[in-house]
Design an enzyme around this catalytic site. Structure first.
Site, mmCIF file in Angstrom:
data_model
loop_
_atom_site.group_PDB
_atom_site.id
_atom_site.type_symbol
_atom_site.label_atom_id
_atom_site.label_comp_id
_atom_site.label_asym_id
_atom_site.label_seq_id
_atom_site.Cartn_x
_atom_site.Cartn_y
_atom_site.Cartn_z
ATOM 1 N N GLY A 46 36.782 48.417 55.004
ATOM 2 C CA GLY A 46 37.928 49.287 55.198
ATOM 3 C C GLY A 46 37.540 50.718 54.873
ATOM 4 N N GLN A 51 38.323 59.538 52.535
ATOM 5 C CA GLN A 51 36.938 59.198 52.158
ATOM 6 C C GLN A 51 35.905 59.930 53.009
ATOM 7 O OE1 GLN A 51 37.761 54.685 52.140
ATOM 8 N NE2 GLN A 51 36.148 54.939 50.630
ATOM 9 N N CYS A 93 34.195 49.877 46.085
ATOM 10 C CA CYS A 93 34.644 50.937 46.976
ATOM 11 C C CYS A 93 33.444 51.786 47.384
ATOM 12 C CB CYS A 93 35.673 51.803 46.250
ATOM 13 S SG CYS A 93 36.246 53.195 47.222
ATOM 14 N N LEU A 94 33.383 52.144 48.659
ATOM 15 C CA LEU A 94 32.261 52.956 49.147
ATOM 16 C C LEU A 94 32.224 54.334 48.478
ATOM 17 C CD1 LEU A 94 32.547 52.146 52.971
ATOM 18 C CD2 LEU A 94 30.791 51.310 51.401
ATOM 19 N N HIS A 135 44.272 48.590 48.978
ATOM 20 C CA HIS A 135 43.169 49.437 48.498
ATOM 21 C C HIS A 135 43.114 50.739 49.314
ATOM 22 C CE1 HIS A 135 38.762 49.869 47.161
ATOM 23 N NE2 HIS A 135 38.895 50.782 48.100
ATOM 24 N N GLU A 136 43.214 50.622 50.646
ATOM 25 C CA GLU A 136 43.110 51.823 51.493
ATOM 26 C C GLU A 136 44.322 52.733 51.335
ATOM 27 O OE1 GLU A 136 40.243 52.338 52.465
ATOM 28 O OE2 GLU A 136 39.495 50.289 52.343
ATOM 29 N N HIS A 139 43.975 55.024 48.521
ATOM 30 C CA HIS A 139 43.198 56.244 48.826
ATOM 31 C C HIS A 139 44.111 57.350 49.364
ATOM 32 C CE1 HIS A 139 39.075 55.155 48.045
ATOM 33 N NE2 HIS A 139 39.140 54.062 48.773
HETATM 34 ZN ZN ZN Z 1 37.851 52.495 48.639
#
Ligand code: ZN
Length: 166
Positions: A46, A51, A93-94, A135-136, A139
């Site tokens: 995702g 991000q 998380c990236l 989660h997204e 962000h």
């Molecule tokens: Zn993330």
């Protein structure tokens, strides 16, 4: 399509509330395409627009991305209108490399938003999809997995992040 750089926390873009998208113009379509390529290349399941440095309410996900199957979902201005049940899982998380945090979230959610054609979406999700969506959306509200971690874990992460910048 082009790969975009994935920002790493504590970048300011990851800490602020993203703007609602009013017009789905070419910039937004290109952004969604670039984010898709970036997510698959990472690889991740995702990605949220902040991000990649764009503070707008757009998320993409494909919980099966790592196996090369599943469907890509693009949700603009997503919001959770109902949530039910509780589950705790370990998340990564990236934008927060090398950290995993146990997070309790709703096990089922009802999500509304619009797709890239401006059509209303109403999605009932559970399991991994429900988790990735929550989660997204975090962000888009300036929250990352570290917001759920102990302050000790957060400060250790920050120290490492500062060191690797030098
Ligand atoms: Zn993330």
């Amino acid at each position: 399509m082009a790969l975009r750089e994935i920002l790493v926390w504590p970048d300011e873009c990851l800490k602020k509330k993203a703007e609602e998208i009013k017009d789905i113009d070419l910039h937004i379509v290109t952004l969604a395409e670039d984010m898709t390529q970036t997510m698959y290349a990472a690889p991740g399941v995702g990605l949220a627009a902040p991000q990649v440095g764009i503070s707008k309410q757009l998320i993409i996900l494909n919980p099966q991305a790592k196996t090369g199957t599943g469907n890509l979902m693009v949700i603009i201005n997503p919001r959770i209108v109902a949530g039910d049940g509780k589950d705790t899982e370990t998340e990564m998380c990236l934008s927060v490399p090398n950290v995993s945090v146990d997070i309790t979230r709703h096990s089922r959610v009802l999500v509304k938003g619009i797709d890239l054609k401006g059509k209303e979406i109403e999605l009932e999700a559970d399991g991994l999809i429900a988790r990735v969506i929550q989660h997204e959306i975090d962000h888009l509200n300036g929250r990352v997995i570290l917001n759920y971690a102990s302050s000790l874990k957060r400060s250790i992460y920050l120290k490492k992040a500062q060191k690797s910048k030098v």
